[in-house]
Design an enzyme around this catalytic site. Structure first.
Site, short mmCIF file in Angstrom:
data_model
loop_
_atom_site.label_atom_id
_atom_site.label_comp_id
_atom_site.label_asym_id
_atom_site.label_seq_id
_atom_site.Cartn_x
_atom_site.Cartn_y
_atom_site.Cartn_z
N GLY A 287 5.42 11.31 -4.17
CA GLY A 287 4.98 9.96 -4.53
C GLY A 287 6.07 9.20 -5.26
O GLY A 287 6.32 8.02 -4.98
N GLU B 100 1.74 -4.30 -5.45
CA GLU B 100 0.61 -5.21 -5.36
C GLU B 100 -0.56 -4.65 -6.18
O GLU B 100 -0.86 -3.46 -6.14
CB GLU B 100 0.21 -5.39 -3.89
N GLY C 121 6.04 15.64 -6.18
CA GLY C 121 7.10 14.67 -6.44
C GLY C 121 7.37 13.70 -5.32
O GLY C 121 8.24 12.84 -5.43
N LEU D 115 0.79 5.73 -0.09
CA LEU D 115 -0.04 6.93 0.02
C LEU D 115 0.82 8.15 0.28
O LEU D 115 1.72 8.12 1.13
CB LEU D 115 -1.05 6.78 1.16
N THR D 116 0.55 9.21 -0.46
CA THR D 116 1.06 10.55 -0.13
C THR D 116 -0.14 11.34 0.38
O THR D 116 -1.17 11.41 -0.29
CB THR D 116 1.66 11.24 -1.36
N CYS E 238 0.86 -1.18 0.00
CA CYS E 238 0.00 0.00 0.00
C CYS E 238 0.90 1.23 0.00
O CYS E 238 1.96 1.24 0.63
CB CYS E 238 -0.89 -0.01 1.24
#
Length: 359
Positions: free
Chosen positions: A236, A257, A234, A225-226, A223
């Protein structure tokens, strides 16, 4: 004999009359009981509102009506909040609108606003409770080991087994912004890599990615997340870049995944494109192998193939994939790279991390 017959006949007639009389009486009683009795209608009240006009001055009466209306509006708003759940969170210096529901405990799930400590990620009901908590909270960075620092950016590696509560809180926070995420409480099999920015005496969370300690499919990200305030800067790509650097140090080839979220797919496609074009610009040999490209970048061969196909730089001929080095695409990449420096990269010399020997 005849007299006896007459007497018997008379007796029978009397019995018949008695039976008939009793039957009529029973029928009368049944009929009278089955007939519904009419009730007197209760006097209807014209209005349920109490008549206070003759009991209080008009000024007090109007003030009461105004307060009553405001209370009704507040109750309606609370009912709407309960139906839709948390609307926003306060995290550090940011107030962030949420995108999806998250399975916080019942007493927190339907609050219109949730207050979260940006250091330990504990969630609270009000700003006053949060302020008291921050005064007592001993953390000023995520728990775990700091494995990377360059400038104000740091990464912390956190074991889900050793810091279970923090990782569960992180998953609950992430679910507010990820529709497909289902991991909430089973965090022990995962490692979490939290990216932070240092200012005002603390390390403030920017985003994170998680990965399984042992993935049979070589997934290097479970998983990612930003947080919304830091998106489109940038960060991410920086998270993705670290995940592939760790993969290469493990001597593996990795892939995120599946399925990816819409935003995740956009970020990964952009990252894969930049990595592939950078490799092609620096590659001097005439023949380019998908296998070599995958080994040197750590990107799964299927992800490379799909990205090259999207760029129109792949041809399938005689059972083999051939990479077409389109000079126009490479020239545009070189020009844009000189103009734009937003592609943040991990500096391997700033990484302090060794592949785990046992998980």
């Amino acid at each position: 004999m005849r007299a006896r017959t007459t007497s018997g006949s008379t007796t029978n007639n009397k019995l018949t009359r008695l039976v008939e009389a009793r039957r009529r009486e029973i029928n009368h009683l049944m009929t009278s009981n089955s007939t519904p009795q009419k009730r007197a209608n209760p006097p209807r009240q014209a209005s349920r509102k109490p008549d206070l006009k003759n009991l209080t001055p008009i000024f007090d009466y109007e003030m009461f009506r105004e307060a009553q209306a405001k209370a009704a509006e507040h109750l309606q708003e609370q009912t709407r909040d309960v139906r839709f759940g948390i609307k926003c969170i306060e995290l550090g210096r940011y107030e962030i609108d949420v995108w999806y529901n998250s399975p916080y405990p019942e007493e927190y799930r339907y609050l219109p606003k949730l207050f979260i400590c940006e250091y330990c990620l504990k969630y609270m009901t009000s700003a006053e409770v949060l302020k008291r908590h921050i005064d007592k909270c001993t953390l000023r960075h995520p728990p775990g080991n700091e494995i990377y620092r360059k400038g104000t950016i740091s990464f912390f590696e956190i074991d889900g087994k050793q810091n279970e509560i923090y990782c569960q809180n992180l998953c609950l926070l992430a679910k507010l912004f990820l529709d497909h995420k289902t991991l909430y409480f089973d965090v022990e099999p995962f490692l979490f890599y939290v990216m932070t920015e240092y200012y005002s005496g603390g390390f403030h969370i920017i985003g994170y990615f998680s990965k399984e300690k042992n993935s049979s499919l070589n997934y290097n990200v479970s998983c990612i997340l930003t947080l919304p305030p830091y998106q489109k800067h940038g960060y991410g790509k920086l998270l993705i870049d670290l995940s592939y650097l760790l993969t290469k140090l493990e001597g593996k080839v990795g892939s995120p995944e599946k399925p990816l979220s819409d935003m995740g797919l956009i970020s990964y496609r952009s990252y894969w494109r930049l990595i592939i074009l950078e490799y092609l610009c620096n590659h001097k040999a005439k023949e380019i192998s998908i296998k070599d490209l995958s080994t040197e970048t750590g990107v799964n061969a299927y992800d490379i193939i799909s990205t090259l196909q999207a760029m129109g730089m792949l041809k399938y001929w005689k059972g083999k994939h051939l990479v077409l080095t389109r000079q126009d695409v490479l020239d545009d990449f070189r020009v844009n790279k000189r103009k734009k420096s937003s592609f943040k990269r991990i500096d391997p010399s700033c990484l302090r991390w060794n592949p785990p020997t046992n998980n």
